[in-house]
Design a protein around this motif. Structure first.
Motif, short mmCIF file in Angstrom:
data_model
loop_
_atom_site.label_atom_id
_atom_site.label_comp_id
_atom_site.label_asym_id
_atom_site.label_seq_id
_atom_site.Cartn_x
_atom_site.Cartn_y
_atom_site.Cartn_z
N ILE A 10 0.83 -1.21 0.00
CA ILE A 10 0.00 0.00 0.00
C ILE A 10 0.86 1.25 0.00
CG2 ILE A 10 -1.62 1.34 1.39
CD1 ILE A 10 -2.88 -1.33 2.23
N ILE A 11 1.89 1.28 0.84
CA ILE A 11 2.79 2.44 0.89
C ILE A 11 3.50 2.62 -0.45
CG2 ILE A 11 4.90 3.35 1.96
CD1 ILE A 11 3.88 2.15 4.59
N GLY A 12 3.96 1.52 -1.04
CA GLY A 12 4.61 1.60 -2.34
C GLY A 12 3.68 2.13 -3.42
N SER A 13 2.42 1.71 -3.39
CA SER A 13 1.44 2.19 -4.36
C SER A 13 1.18 3.68 -4.21
CB SER A 13 0.13 1.42 -4.21
OG SER A 13 0.33 0.05 -4.44
N VAL A 14 1.08 4.12 -2.97
CA VAL A 14 0.84 5.55 -2.72
C VAL A 14 2.02 6.39 -3.18
CG1 VAL A 14 0.53 7.27 -0.89
CG2 VAL A 14 -0.80 5.17 -0.86
N VAL A 15 3.23 5.94 -2.88
CA VAL A 15 4.42 6.68 -3.30
C VAL A 15 4.51 6.75 -4.82
CG1 VAL A 15 6.96 6.59 -3.32
CG2 VAL A 15 5.71 6.24 -1.19
N THR A 16 4.22 5.64 -5.49
CA THR A 16 4.25 5.63 -6.95
C THR A 16 3.19 6.57 -7.53
OG1 THR A 16 5.03 3.34 -6.91
CG2 THR A 16 4.08 4.13 -8.97
N ALA A 17 1.99 6.56 -6.95
CA ALA A 17 0.93 7.44 -7.43
C ALA A 17 1.31 8.90 -7.26
CB ALA A 17 -0.37 7.13 -6.70
N VAL A 18 1.89 9.25 -6.13
CA VAL A 18 2.31 10.64 -5.90
C VAL A 18 3.40 11.04 -6.88
CG1 VAL A 18 3.47 12.16 -4.24
CG2 VAL A 18 1.59 10.71 -3.50
N ALA A 19 4.32 10.14 -7.16
CA ALA A 19 5.40 10.44 -8.11
C ALA A 19 4.84 10.67 -9.51
CB ALA A 19 6.41 9.30 -8.12
#
Length: 44
Positions: A10-19
């Motif tokens: 979940i954290i990885g998905s959020v970071v990727t989306a923000v990027a």
């Protein structure tokens, strides 16, 4: 899937989306052009 692994995904998905969103905004804002003039007048 363990709780820790799920949290990491979940954290990885959020970071990727923000990027992706910030990169898209950077591309959009650099291609923005504005031409013209502004005048203002008034009496007090």
């Amino acid at each position: 899937m363990t709780k820790t692994k799920k949290r990491g995904v979940i954290i990885g998905s959020v970071v990727t989306a923000v990027a992706v969103v910030s990169a898209s905004f950077a591309l959009w804002s650099t291609t923005l052009n504005g031409n013209g003039s502004v005048t203002a007048s008034g009496n007090w």
